[in-house]
Design a protein around this motif. Structure first.
Motif, PDB file in Angstrom:
ATOM      1  N   ASP A   1       0.830  -1.206   0.000  1.00  0.00           N
ATOM      2  CA  ASP A   1       0.000   0.000   0.000  1.00  0.00           C
ATOM      3  C   ASP A   1       0.866   1.257   0.000  1.00  0.00           C
ATOM      4  OD1 ASP A   1      -2.326  -1.534   0.081  1.00  0.00           O
ATOM      5  OD2 ASP A   1      -2.399  -1.501   2.270  1.00  0.00           O
ATOM      6  N   GLN A   2       1.960   1.207   0.739  1.00  0.00           N
ATOM      7  CA  GLN A   2       2.848   2.364   0.800  1.00  0.00           C
ATOM      8  C   GLN A   2       3.527   2.584  -0.555  1.00  0.00           C
ATOM      9  OE1 GLN A   2       5.348   2.494   4.213  1.00  0.00           O
ATOM     10  NE2 GLN A   2       6.110   4.526   3.727  1.00  0.00           N
ATOM     11  N   VAL A   3       3.920   1.509  -1.214  1.00  0.00           N
ATOM     12  CA  VAL A   3       4.550   1.625  -2.531  1.00  0.00           C
ATOM     13  C   VAL A   3       3.545   2.151  -3.550  1.00  0.00           C
ATOM     14  CG1 VAL A   3       5.595   0.304  -4.424  1.00  0.00           C
ATOM     15  CG2 VAL A   3       6.253  -0.171  -2.054  1.00  0.00           C
ATOM     16  N   ASP A   4       2.325   1.613  -3.525  1.00  0.00           N
ATOM     17  CA  ASP A   4       1.295   2.019  -4.479  1.00  0.00           C
ATOM     18  C   ASP A   4       0.860   3.468  -4.307  1.00  0.00           C
ATOM     19  OD1 ASP A   4       1.328  -0.522  -5.556  1.00  0.00           O
ATOM     20  OD2 ASP A   4      -0.505  -1.185  -4.525  1.00  0.00           O
ATOM     21  N   ASN A   5       1.040   4.003  -3.117  1.00  0.00           N
ATOM     22  CA  ASN A   5       0.587   5.364  -2.819  1.00  0.00           C
ATOM     23  C   ASN A   5       1.744   6.293  -2.464  1.00  0.00           C
ATOM     24  OD1 ASN A   5      -2.483   5.184  -2.840  1.00  0.00           O
ATOM     25  ND2 ASN A   5      -1.872   3.387  -1.657  1.00  0.00           N
ATOM     26  N   GLU A   6       2.879   6.044  -3.070  1.00  0.00           N
ATOM     27  CA  GLU A   6       4.088   6.803  -2.760  1.00  0.00           C
ATOM     28  C   GLU A   6       3.908   8.308  -2.946  1.00  0.00           C
ATOM     29  OE1 GLU A   6       8.800   6.921  -4.000  1.00  0.00           O
ATOM     30  OE2 GLU A   6       7.532   5.333  -4.769  1.00  0.00           O
ATOM     31  N   LYS A   7       3.216   8.715  -4.009  1.00  0.00           N
ATOM     32  CA  LYS A   7       3.050  10.157  -4.232  1.00  0.00           C
ATOM     33  C   LYS A   7       2.207  10.796  -3.136  1.00  0.00           C
ATOM     34  CE  LYS A   7      -1.008  10.678  -7.153  1.00  0.00           C
ATOM     35  NZ  LYS A   7      -1.532  11.259  -8.374  1.00  0.00           N
ATOM     36  N   TRP A   8       1.273  10.049  -2.576  1.00  0.00           N
ATOM     37  CA  TRP A   8       0.439  10.582  -1.492  1.00  0.00           C
ATOM     38  C   TRP A   8       1.230  10.661  -0.193  1.00  0.00           C
ATOM     39  CZ3 TRP A   8      -3.742  12.956  -3.017  1.00  0.00           C
ATOM     40  CH2 TRP A   8      -4.292  12.598  -4.250  1.00  0.00           C
ATOM     41  N   VAL A   9       2.085   9.668   0.043  1.00  0.00           N
ATOM     42  CA  VAL A   9       2.941   9.695   1.233  1.00  0.00           C
ATOM     43  C   VAL A   9       3.912  10.874   1.132  1.00  0.00           C
ATOM     44  CG1 VAL A   9       4.722   8.430   2.513  1.00  0.00           C
ATOM     45  CG2 VAL A   9       2.688   7.219   1.669  1.00  0.00           C
ATOM     46  N   GLU A  10       4.434  11.122  -0.056  1.00  0.00           N
ATOM     47  CA  GLU A  10       5.302  12.278  -0.263  1.00  0.00           C
ATOM     48  C   GLU A  10       4.534  13.579  -0.036  1.00  0.00           C
ATOM     49  OE1 GLU A  10       7.029  11.835  -4.152  1.00  0.00           O
ATOM     50  OE2 GLU A  10       8.182  10.078  -3.533  1.00  0.00           O
ATOM     51  N   ALA A  11       3.265  13.589  -0.415  1.00  0.00           N
ATOM     52  CA  ALA A  11       2.434  14.779  -0.192  1.00  0.00           C
ATOM     53  C   ALA A  11       2.279  15.054   1.303  1.00  0.00           C
ATOM     54  CB  ALA A  11       1.074  14.617  -0.853  1.00  0.00           C
ATOM     55  N   ILE A  12       2.178  14.010   2.093  1.00  0.00           N
ATOM     56  CA  ILE A  12       2.088  14.192   3.550  1.00  0.00           C
ATOM     57  C   ILE A  12       3.352  14.877   4.058  1.00  0.00           C
ATOM     58  CG2 ILE A  12       2.052  12.982   5.782  1.00  0.00           C
ATOM     59  CD1 ILE A  12       0.122  10.944   4.439  1.00  0.00           C
ATOM     60  N   GLU A  13       4.497  14.481   3.536  1.00  0.00           N
ATOM     61  CA  GLU A  13       5.756  15.122   3.940  1.00  0.00           C
ATOM     62  C   GLU A  13       5.785  16.595   3.543  1.00  0.00           C
ATOM     63  OE1 GLU A  13       8.254  14.028   5.880  1.00  0.00           O
ATOM     64  OE2 GLU A  13       6.979  12.272   6.189  1.00  0.00           O
ATOM     65  N   THR A  14       5.339  16.900   2.340  1.00  0.00           N
ATOM     66  CA  THR A  14       5.301  18.284   1.869  1.00  0.00           C
ATOM     67  C   THR A  14       4.366  19.124   2.731  1.00  0.00           C
ATOM     68  OG1 THR A  14       5.779  17.576  -0.383  1.00  0.00           O
ATOM     69  CG2 THR A  14       4.788  19.755  -0.123  1.00  0.00           C
ATOM     70  N   ILE A  15       3.198  18.577   3.017  1.00  0.00           N
ATOM     71  CA  ILE A  15       2.221  19.274   3.857  1.00  0.00           C
ATOM     72  C   ILE A  15       2.762  19.412   5.276  1.00  0.00           C
ATOM     73  CG2 ILE A  15      -0.079  19.067   4.877  1.00  0.00           C
ATOM     74  CD1 ILE A  15      -0.773  17.599   2.107  1.00  0.00           C
ATOM     75  N   GLY A  16       3.447  18.377   5.745  1.00  0.00           N
ATOM     76  CA  GLY A  16       4.070  18.433   7.062  1.00  0.00           C
ATOM     77  C   GLY A  16       5.074  19.573   7.160  1.00  0.00           C
ATOM     78  N   ASP A  17       5.811  19.811   6.059  1.00  0.00           N
ATOM     79  CA  ASP A  17       6.746  20.941   6.037  1.00  0.00           C
ATOM     80  C   ASP A  17       5.985  22.266   6.126  1.00  0.00           C
ATOM     81  OD1 ASP A  17       8.902  19.224   5.811  1.00  0.00           O
ATOM     82  OD2 ASP A  17       9.118  19.485   3.642  1.00  0.00           O
ATOM     83  N   ARG A  18       4.882  22.371   5.390  1.00  0.00           N
ATOM     84  CA  ARG A  18       4.091  23.614   5.402  1.00  0.00           C
ATOM     85  C   ARG A  18       3.546  23.923   6.784  1.00  0.00           C
ATOM     86  NH1 ARG A  18       0.382  22.143   0.280  1.00  0.00           N
ATOM     87  NH2 ARG A  18       2.052  22.060  -1.233  1.00  0.00           N
ATOM     88  N   LEU A  19       3.138  22.867   7.486  1.00  0.00           N
ATOM     89  CA  LEU A  19       2.516  23.044   8.795  1.00  0.00           C
ATOM     90  C   LEU A  19       3.512  22.897   9.948  1.00  0.00           C
ATOM     91  CD1 LEU A  19      -0.750  20.989   8.179  1.00  0.00           C
ATOM     92  CD2 LEU A  19      -0.562  23.478   8.379  1.00  0.00           C
TER      93      LEU A  19
END
Length: 102
Positions: free
Chosen positions: A6-24
């Motif tokens: 699931d993590q591999v299949d949704n890698e772009k979404w997991v990366e988005a969490i990191e980006t959003i985490g940086d913003r917040l």
């Protein structure tokens, strides 16, 4: 719970969490919880993934004891506050996390 696939299949979404985490300015704990919540509740339709992502970030911050308003998370994730409001409690309950007592 989710599978490693699931993590591999949704890698772009997991990366988005990191980006959003940086913003917040989210802690690693909040990011990890948000990722767990998202991967445990990934919807099949891409259209719904953004909403689940936003609610997962909000839940991850809550569980980590970080106070971020639904509006701030909505702005950082590019969804409406109402989207988060409608989904976060269900995600919290389904993943078995407890909200902090403030």
């Amino acid at each position: 719970m989710y599978r490693a696939r699931d993590q591999v299949d949704n890698e772009k979404w997991v990366e988005a969490i990191e980006t959003i985490g940086d913003r917040l300015d989210l802690s690693e704990t909040a990011r990890s919880r948000a990722t767990d919540v998202f991967l445990s509740n990934v919807p099949e339709k891409d259209r719904s993934k953004r909403a689940v992502l936003a609610a997962s970030v909000y839940v991850g911050a809550l569980v980590a004891g970080e106070r971020h308003s639904q509006s701030a998370v909505a702005e950082a994730t590019d969804v409406s506050r109402l989207t988060i409001q409608q989904r976060w409690k269900t995600l919290l309950e389904e993943t078995g996390f407890d909200a902090p007592d403030w």
